[in-house]
Motif scaffolding. Structure first.
Motif, PDB file in Angstrom:
ATOM      1  N   ASP A 125       0.829  -1.229   0.098  1.00  0.00           N
ATOM      2  CA  ASP A 125      -0.079  -0.146   0.093  1.00  0.00           C
ATOM      3  C   ASP A 125       0.919   1.196   0.036  1.00  0.00           C
ATOM      4  OD1 ASP A 125      -1.601   2.220   0.546  1.00  0.00           O
ATOM      5  OD2 ASP A 125      -2.683   1.033   2.122  1.00  0.00           O
ATOM      6  N   GLY A 126       0.781   2.050  -1.015  1.00  0.00           N
ATOM      7  CA  GLY A 126       1.567   3.217  -0.947  1.00  0.00           C
ATOM      8  C   GLY A 126       1.333   4.167   0.014  1.00  0.00           C
ATOM      9  N   LYS A 127       0.223   3.914   0.645  1.00  0.00           N
ATOM     10  CA  LYS A 127      -0.046   5.029   1.855  1.00  0.00           C
ATOM     11  C   LYS A 127       0.338   4.565   3.427  1.00  0.00           C
ATOM     12  CE  LYS A 127      -3.882   7.183  -0.523  1.00  0.00           C
ATOM     13  NZ  LYS A 127      -5.272   7.437  -0.610  1.00  0.00           N
ATOM     14  N   SER A 128       1.259   3.250   3.228  1.00  0.00           N
ATOM     15  CA  SER A 128       1.533   2.815   4.443  1.00  0.00           C
ATOM     16  C   SER A 128       3.357   2.772   4.494  1.00  0.00           C
ATOM     17  CB  SER A 128       1.304   1.318   4.609  1.00  0.00           C
ATOM     18  OG  SER A 128       1.991   0.413   5.543  1.00  0.00           O
ATOM     19  N   ILE A 129       3.725   3.483   5.606  1.00  0.00           N
ATOM     20  CA  ILE A 129       5.272   3.516   5.523  1.00  0.00           C
ATOM     21  C   ILE A 129       5.743   2.207   5.718  1.00  0.00           C
ATOM     22  CG2 ILE A 129       5.330   4.260   7.897  1.00  0.00           C
ATOM     23  CD1 ILE A 129       7.737   6.319   6.930  1.00  0.00           C
ATOM     24  N   LEU A 130       5.152   1.500   6.739  1.00  0.00           N
ATOM     25  CA  LEU A 130       5.732   0.059   6.864  1.00  0.00           C
ATOM     26  C   LEU A 130       5.817  -0.834   5.581  1.00  0.00           C
ATOM     27  CD1 LEU A 130       6.780  -1.791   9.084  1.00  0.00           C
ATOM     28  CD2 LEU A 130       4.342  -2.392   9.540  1.00  0.00           C
ATOM     29  N   GLY A 131       4.653  -0.795   4.903  1.00  0.00           N
ATOM     30  CA  GLY A 131       4.498  -1.519   3.504  1.00  0.00           C
ATOM     31  C   GLY A 131       5.775  -1.283   2.805  1.00  0.00           C
ATOM     32  N   LEU A 132       5.897   0.465   2.598  1.00  0.00           N
ATOM     33  CA  LEU A 132       6.890   0.888   1.692  1.00  0.00           C
ATOM     34  C   LEU A 132       8.233   0.494   2.123  1.00  0.00           C
ATOM     35  CD1 LEU A 132       5.407   4.444   1.218  1.00  0.00           C
ATOM     36  CD2 LEU A 132       5.505   2.469  -0.561  1.00  0.00           C
ATOM     37  N   MET A 133       8.660   0.570   3.197  1.00  0.00           N
ATOM     38  CA  MET A 133       9.727  -0.081   3.692  1.00  0.00           C
ATOM     39  C   MET A 133      10.305  -1.311   3.512  1.00  0.00           C
ATOM     40  SD  MET A 133      11.063   2.830   4.881  1.00  0.00           S
ATOM     41  CE  MET A 133      12.676   1.973   5.855  1.00  0.00           C
ATOM     42  N   THR A 134       9.316  -2.228   3.606  1.00  0.00           N
ATOM     43  CA  THR A 134       9.697  -3.632   3.407  1.00  0.00           C
ATOM     44  C   THR A 134       9.889  -4.027   1.724  1.00  0.00           C
ATOM     45  OG1 THR A 134       7.287  -4.250   3.100  1.00  0.00           O
ATOM     46  CG2 THR A 134       8.184  -4.437   5.160  1.00  0.00           C
ATOM     47  N   MET A 135       9.512  -3.149   1.016  1.00  0.00           N
ATOM     48  CA  MET A 135       9.766  -3.058  -0.420  1.00  0.00           C
ATOM     49  C   MET A 135      11.263  -3.624  -0.755  1.00  0.00           C
ATOM     50  SD  MET A 135       6.688  -3.461  -1.374  1.00  0.00           S
ATOM     51  CE  MET A 135       6.873  -3.484  -3.230  1.00  0.00           C
ATOM     52  N   GLY A 136      12.143  -3.195  -0.142  1.00  0.00           N
ATOM     53  CA  GLY A 136      13.789  -3.218  -0.501  1.00  0.00           C
ATOM     54  C   GLY A 136      14.089  -2.784  -1.825  1.00  0.00           C
ATOM     55  N   PHE A 137      13.554  -1.447  -1.971  1.00  0.00           N
ATOM     56  CA  PHE A 137      13.914  -0.431  -2.981  1.00  0.00           C
ATOM     57  C   PHE A 137      15.276   0.048  -2.961  1.00  0.00           C
ATOM     58  CE2 PHE A 137       9.262   0.037  -3.693  1.00  0.00           C
ATOM     59  CZ  PHE A 137       9.181  -0.600  -5.012  1.00  0.00           C
ATOM     60  N   GLU A 138      16.190  -0.061  -3.818  1.00  0.00           N
ATOM     61  CA  GLU A 138      17.571   0.679  -3.818  1.00  0.00           C
ATOM     62  C   GLU A 138      17.752   1.453  -4.964  1.00  0.00           C
ATOM     63  OE1 GLU A 138      20.198  -2.935  -3.806  1.00  0.00           O
ATOM     64  OE2 GLU A 138      19.333  -3.486  -1.635  1.00  0.00           O
ATOM     65  N   TYR A 139      19.079   1.996  -4.979  1.00  0.00           N
ATOM     66  CA  TYR A 139      19.412   2.694  -6.198  1.00  0.00           C
ATOM     67  C   TYR A 139      19.267   2.078  -7.245  1.00  0.00           C
ATOM     68  CZ  TYR A 139      22.179   5.230  -9.496  1.00  0.00           C
ATOM     69  OH  TYR A 139      22.968   5.755 -10.586  1.00  0.00           O
TER      70      TYR A 139
END
Length: 89
Positions: free
Chosen positions: A44-58
């Protein structure tokens, strides 16, 4: 529903500050916002916890999907945030 793709260009990736900025921007809109990574993991793009679990890197590909009344301006604003490196550089 509108789907756009971007690439994380900020050198530090999607750490707490970019995730918070993304979540805050997403919460400005009524549309439902989902984010996917290259592996197909979804949050969910409105959930900081959800966003942090995505593992996005440079250099990671980010897929932003919005559905609802203001979906067009939502995806544009969020993609602009990604493309502007979250104001970090």
């Amino acid at each position: 529903m509108i789907v756009v793709e971007g690439v994380l260009q900020n050198k530090t990736g999607f750490h707490i500050r970019p995730a918070q900025l993304f979540m805050e921007k997403a919460n400005e809109f009524k549309a439902n916002i989902m984010v996917r990574n290259e592996e197909g993991m979804e949050a969910d793009g409105k959930s900081i916890l959800g966003l942090m679990t995505m593992g996005f890197e440079y250099g990671s590909k980010i897929v932003i999907e919005a559905s609802g009344d203001d979906e067009e301006i939502a995806v544009k604003a969020l993609l602009d945030l990604v493309n502007n490196k979250f104001g970090e550089e």
